[in-house]
Design a protein around this motif. Structure first.
Motif, PDB file in Angstrom:
ATOM      1  N   TRP A   1     120.811 -60.287  27.727  1.00 55.94           N
ATOM      2  CA  TRP A   1     121.918 -59.358  27.957  1.00 55.94           C
ATOM      3  C   TRP A   1     122.638 -59.138  26.632  1.00 55.94           C
ATOM      4  CZ3 TRP A   1     123.490 -56.552  32.137  1.00 55.94           C
ATOM      5  CH2 TRP A   1     124.721 -55.888  32.019  1.00 55.94           C
ATOM      6  N   VAL A   2     122.672 -57.898  26.190  1.00 56.90           N
ATOM      7  CA  VAL A   2     123.467 -57.516  25.027  1.00 56.90           C
ATOM      8  C   VAL A   2     124.537 -56.564  25.547  1.00 56.90           C
ATOM      9  CG1 VAL A   2     123.470 -56.493  22.729  1.00 56.90           C
ATOM     10  CG2 VAL A   2     121.445 -57.725  23.545  1.00 56.90           C
ATOM     11  N   PHE A   3     125.793 -56.908  25.356  1.00 53.41           N
ATOM     12  CA  PHE A   3     126.848 -56.159  26.037  1.00 53.41           C
ATOM     13  C   PHE A   3     126.874 -54.694  25.578  1.00 53.41           C
ATOM     14  CE2 PHE A   3     128.942 -57.792  22.244  1.00 53.41           C
ATOM     15  CZ  PHE A   3     129.795 -56.765  21.837  1.00 53.41           C
ATOM     16  N   PRO A   4     126.807 -53.740  26.522  1.00 53.42           N
ATOM     17  CA  PRO A   4     126.775 -52.329  26.164  1.00 53.42           C
ATOM     18  C   PRO A   4     128.151 -51.730  25.888  1.00 53.42           C
ATOM     19  CG  PRO A   4     126.541 -52.560  28.518  1.00 53.42           C
ATOM     20  CD  PRO A   4     126.569 -53.955  27.954  1.00 53.42           C
ATOM     21  N   SER A   5     129.200 -52.399  26.350  1.00 53.87           N
ATOM     22  CA  SER A   5     130.572 -51.981  26.075  1.00 53.87           C
ATOM     23  C   SER A   5     131.428 -53.242  26.042  1.00 53.87           C
ATOM     24  CB  SER A   5     131.073 -50.981  27.122  1.00 53.87           C
ATOM     25  OG  SER A   5     130.945 -51.483  28.435  1.00 53.87           O
ATOM     26  N   PRO A   6     132.589 -53.196  25.404  1.00 52.05           N
ATOM     27  CA  PRO A   6     133.331 -54.433  25.127  1.00 52.05           C
ATOM     28  C   PRO A   6     133.782 -55.183  26.367  1.00 52.05           C
ATOM     29  CG  PRO A   6     134.622 -52.497  24.528  1.00 52.05           C
ATOM     30  CD  PRO A   6     133.238 -52.024  24.789  1.00 52.05           C
ATOM     31  N   ASN A   7     133.948 -54.473  27.491  1.00 49.86           N
ATOM     32  CA  ASN A   7     134.364 -55.146  28.716  1.00 49.86           C
ATOM     33  C   ASN A   7     133.237 -55.232  29.738  1.00 49.86           C
ATOM     34  OD1 ASN A   7     137.340 -55.861  28.450  1.00 49.86           O
ATOM     35  ND2 ASN A   7     137.301 -53.743  27.726  1.00 49.86           N
ATOM     36  N   MET A   8     132.002 -55.274  29.233  1.00 53.47           N
ATOM     37  CA  MET A   8     130.816 -55.505  30.068  1.00 53.47           C
ATOM     38  C   MET A   8     130.037 -56.672  29.460  1.00 53.47           C
ATOM     39  SD  MET A   8     129.536 -54.356  32.896  1.00 53.47           S
ATOM     40  CE  MET A   8     130.524 -52.863  33.012  1.00 53.47           C
ATOM     41  N   PRO A   9     130.668 -57.861  29.399  1.00 46.21           N
ATOM     42  CA  PRO A   9     130.085 -58.950  28.627  1.00 46.21           C
ATOM     43  C   PRO A   9     128.910 -59.659  29.273  1.00 46.21           C
ATOM     44  CG  PRO A   9     132.113 -59.685  29.667  1.00 46.21           C
ATOM     45  CD  PRO A   9     132.017 -58.199  29.911  1.00 46.21           C
ATOM     46  N   SER A  10     128.673 -59.441  30.581  1.00 40.74           N
ATOM     47  CA  SER A  10     127.629 -60.208  31.241  1.00 40.74           C
ATOM     48  C   SER A  10     127.075 -59.456  32.443  1.00 40.74           C
ATOM     49  CB  SER A  10     128.174 -61.564  31.708  1.00 40.74           C
ATOM     50  OG  SER A  10     129.084 -61.378  32.788  1.00 40.74           O
ATOM     51  N   PHE A  11     125.951 -59.938  32.948  1.00 42.12           N
ATOM     52  CA  PHE A  11     125.385 -59.391  34.181  1.00 42.12           C
ATOM     53  C   PHE A  11     126.358 -59.561  35.341  1.00 42.12           C
ATOM     54  CE2 PHE A  11     122.904 -60.677  38.038  1.00 42.12           C
ATOM     55  CZ  PHE A  11     122.573 -59.393  38.445  1.00 42.12           C
ATOM     56  N   ALA A  12     127.091 -60.670  35.372  1.00 38.72           N
ATOM     57  CA  ALA A  12     128.076 -60.885  36.441  1.00 38.72           C
ATOM     58  C   ALA A  12     129.119 -59.777  36.463  1.00 38.72           C
ATOM     59  CB  ALA A  12     128.743 -62.250  36.274  1.00 38.72           C
ATOM     60  N   THR A  13     129.485 -59.284  35.284  1.00 36.65           N
ATOM     61  CA  THR A  13     130.429 -58.165  35.206  1.00 36.65           C
ATOM     62  C   THR A  13     129.835 -56.920  35.834  1.00 36.65           C
ATOM     63  OG1 THR A  13     130.937 -59.064  33.009  1.00 36.65           O
ATOM     64  CG2 THR A  13     132.077 -57.054  33.655  1.00 36.65           C
ATOM     65  N   ALA A  14     128.579 -56.632  35.477  1.00 29.78           N
ATOM     66  CA  ALA A  14     127.928 -55.438  36.009  1.00 29.78           C
ATOM     67  C   ALA A  14     127.817 -55.480  37.526  1.00 29.78           C
ATOM     68  CB  ALA A  14     126.541 -55.288  35.379  1.00 29.78           C
ATOM     69  N   LEU A  15     127.607 -56.663  38.106  1.00 31.08           N
ATOM     70  CA  LEU A  15     127.469 -56.790  39.556  1.00 31.08           C
ATOM     71  C   LEU A  15     128.726 -56.357  40.295  1.00 31.08           C
ATOM     72  CD1 LEU A  15     125.671 -60.115  40.572  1.00 31.08           C
ATOM     73  CD2 LEU A  15     124.982 -57.770  41.094  1.00 31.08           C
ATOM     74  N   VAL A  16     129.897 -56.707  39.772  1.00 33.18           N
ATOM     75  CA  VAL A  16     131.150 -56.389  40.471  1.00 33.18           C
ATOM     76  C   VAL A  16     131.716 -55.035  40.068  1.00 33.18           C
ATOM     77  CG1 VAL A  16     131.717 -58.829  40.748  1.00 33.18           C
ATOM     78  CG2 VAL A  16     132.620 -57.592  38.775  1.00 33.18           C
ATOM     79  N   TYR A  17     131.233 -54.481  38.964  1.00 31.96           N
ATOM     80  CA  TYR A  17     131.824 -53.272  38.384  1.00 31.96           C
ATOM     81  C   TYR A  17     131.849 -52.065  39.326  1.00 31.96           C
ATOM     82  CZ  TYR A  17     132.626 -49.570  34.920  1.00 31.96           C
ATOM     83  OH  TYR A  17     133.116 -48.491  34.232  1.00 31.96           O
ATOM     84  N   PRO A  18     130.830 -51.822  40.180  1.00 33.12           N
ATOM     85  CA  PRO A  18     130.903 -50.638  41.043  1.00 33.12           C
ATOM     86  C   PRO A  18     132.102 -50.635  41.988  1.00 33.12           C
ATOM     87  CG  PRO A  18     128.660 -51.479  40.980  1.00 33.12           C
ATOM     88  CD  PRO A  18     129.521 -52.514  40.325  1.00 33.12           C
ATOM     89  N   GLY A  19     132.717 -51.798  42.200  1.00 29.14           N
ATOM     90  CA  GLY A  19     133.946 -51.842  42.977  1.00 29.14           C
ATOM     91  C   GLY A  19     135.165 -52.047  42.104  1.00 29.14           C
ATOM     92  N   GLN A  20     135.070 -53.001  41.202  1.00 30.34           N
ATOM     93  CA  GLN A  20     136.237 -53.408  40.427  1.00 30.34           C
ATOM     94  C   GLN A  20     136.743 -52.341  39.466  1.00 30.34           C
ATOM     95  OE1 GLN A  20     137.431 -55.793  42.306  1.00 30.34           O
ATOM     96  NE2 GLN A  20     137.868 -57.136  40.568  1.00 30.34           N
ATOM     97  N   VAL A  21     135.919 -51.345  39.173  1.00 26.61           N
ATOM     98  CA  VAL A  21     136.370 -50.270  38.292  1.00 26.61           C
ATOM     99  C   VAL A  21     137.510 -49.474  38.914  1.00 26.61           C
ATOM    100  CG1 VAL A  21     134.710 -48.525  39.109  1.00 26.61           C
ATOM    101  CG2 VAL A  21     135.554 -48.434  36.747  1.00 26.61           C
ATOM    102  N   VAL A  22     137.693 -49.544  40.243  1.00 26.10           N
ATOM    103  CA  VAL A  22     138.770 -48.762  40.872  1.00 26.10           C
ATOM    104  C   VAL A  22     140.134 -49.169  40.358  1.00 26.10           C
ATOM    105  CG1 VAL A  22     137.430 -48.358  42.986  1.00 26.10           C
ATOM    106  CG2 VAL A  22     139.086 -50.248  42.919  1.00 26.10           C
ATOM    107  N   TRP A  23     140.273 -50.417  39.884  1.00 25.78           N
ATOM    108  CA  TRP A  23     141.594 -50.862  39.415  1.00 25.78           C
ATOM    109  C   TRP A  23     142.048 -50.111  38.177  1.00 25.78           C
ATOM    110  CZ3 TRP A  23     143.273 -52.822  43.500  1.00 25.78           C
ATOM    111  CH2 TRP A  23     142.462 -53.620  44.329  1.00 25.78           C
ATOM    112  N   GLU A  24     141.130 -49.445  37.474  1.00 25.06           N
ATOM    113  CA  GLU A  24     141.543 -48.626  36.331  1.00 25.06           C
ATOM    114  C   GLU A  24     142.499 -47.519  36.765  1.00 25.06           C
ATOM    115  OE1 GLU A  24     138.262 -47.130  34.086  1.00 25.06           O
ATOM    116  OE2 GLU A  24     137.670 -49.105  33.346  1.00 25.06           O
ATOM    117  N   GLY A  25     142.463 -47.164  38.046  1.00 29.57           N
ATOM    118  CA  GLY A  25     143.344 -46.112  38.555  1.00 29.57           C
ATOM    119  C   GLY A  25     144.638 -46.627  39.132  1.00 29.57           C
TER     120      GLY A  25
END
Length: 389
Positions: free
Chosen positions: A214-238
């Protein structure tokens, strides 16, 4: 073992590229399994043909932290080639940027989520390529969260933006190459597009199974675990709720100073949230929302990758927070990703009616039942572009 598109390109064997002037859209994560960067692989396979580089959001080295933090054009210190930023003064390449290329190679890591902006940069490139006669070749990579599951509502046209331009759900289940093919077709771009497939990948395979680092593609995507939760957790940006930026676990954490663990867990007890544990904790962001303040919240621990429903989990949390803390919870106001009028939450969710139903108390699982038909239709539409079993 899975071989990515850039690794297959590095072997040579693509005679259509011989003698062509090449550009490469990439960032620091665009490496092979041995951490050799794509620009070096391209130069070795096609000496003297690489003429310029392009970078997406966060910059060529993924150093820019948040949305609407721009990167400028520059010169690559390794090759001496110009690097054109596609997240700066423009998000769509000027035709003049394509003047010295015949083929644009694309090697970016997508994380399987509609709002991750790299695909929309690719779509902008496809539009300019169609205008200028440049061919686009996507060097495909596996979808790290798998290609066997889709989740969420379909994007509505009035919510289209730089975090979504095509009618797809939040968790789209495609690779970057497949998604580029879908957008090229459904947005009637009609660019000359080719995808060099990832070899050995199957749709059920998530990142741990593919044998790549895993090479992080963006600064707040540091791991596979991040990618797993991201489709939901990104809503908090709003919202004014911290998504864990400014901590070592962005998107895995969620919280704010006014949250109460017991209240939230009690509110959520009747909602089926499979495949995860919401572990109560406190954290203190060093930047971003609630910087320097202790936040009560949760870490999302995924216990069953296939059962976990990230979008359902985060929408259920969102609905609970809206209900419990009406005087403290707030939506982020514009701007968001260069949209200055529409509510960021509507752009992220992709359907204003979904937000309104959540506010009215409609259970998330009931909303999901209403999405079944259009998700089935979406998967039918995708059949024409699927490249993997």
């Amino acid at each position: 073992m899975v071989a990515t598109g850039i690794e297959r390109l590095g072997r040579g064997g693509h005679p259509s590229l011989v003698g062509k002037r090449l550009g490469l859209l990439a960032n620091q994560a665009s490496t092979d399994r041995h951490f050799v960067h794509g620009r070096d692989l391209v130069r070795a396979a096609y000496p003297g043909q690489l003429t310029c580089l392009f970078s997406p959001q966060h910059g060529f080295f993924s150093e820019k932290q948040d949305n609407m933090i721009e990167s400028g054009h520059g010169i690559d210190a390794v090759t001496g080639l110009p690097v054109y930023s596609l997240y700066g003064e423009t998000r769509k390449p000027y035709p003049s940027m394509f003047a010295d290329i015949d083929v644009l190679l694309v090697d970016l890591i997508d994380v399987g989520t509609r709002v991750y902006t790299f695909i929309w940069t690719v779509v902008h490139c496809l539009e300019v390529a169609a205008e200028t006669g440049v061919k686009v070749v996507v060097l495909d990579r596996p979808n790290p969260i798998g290609g066997h599951l889709v989740e969420g509502n379909i994007l509505r046209p009035d919510c289209a933006s730089f975090v979504g331009r095509c009618a797809i759900p939040m968790r789209h289940g495609l690779t970057l190459g497949e998604l580029a093919l879908l957008c090229n077709r459904e947005l009637a771009i009609d660019a000359d597009l080719e995808v060099i497939r990832a070899e050995g990948w199957r749709r059920h395979m998530c990142f741990p199974a593919i044998g790549q680092p895993w090479v992080f593609p963006s600064p707040n995507m540091p791991s596979f675990a991040t990618a797993l939760v991201y489709p939901g957790q990104v809503v908090w940006e709003g919202t004014n709720i911290s998504e864990g930026r400014g901590t070592t676990l962005p998107f895995e954490l969620v919280g704010a100073p006014f949250l109460d663990h017991r209240q939230l867990l009690d509110t959520l007890r009747t909602t089926d949230l499979p495949g995860c544990i919401l572990r109560p904790l406190r954290f203190e962001p060093t930047s971003g929302k609630w910087m320097g303040q202790a936040c009560a919240g949760f870490q999302i621990h995924v216990t069953d990758i296939d059962a976990f429903r990230p979008y359902r989990t985060s929408l259920a949390l969102l609905q609970a927070l809206f209900r419990l803390y009406p005087g403290q919870f707030a939506y982020k106001q514009p701007p968001y990703e260069y949209e200055f009028e529409r509510l960021p939450m509507d752009l992220i969710i992709g359907d204003r009616a979904v937000r309104e139903h959540l506010e009215a108390g409609t259970p998330v699982v009931e909303l999901e039942r209403g999405w079944h038909q259009e998700l089935d239709e979406y998967q039918q539409r995708c059949r024409a572009v699927l490249l993997y079993d």
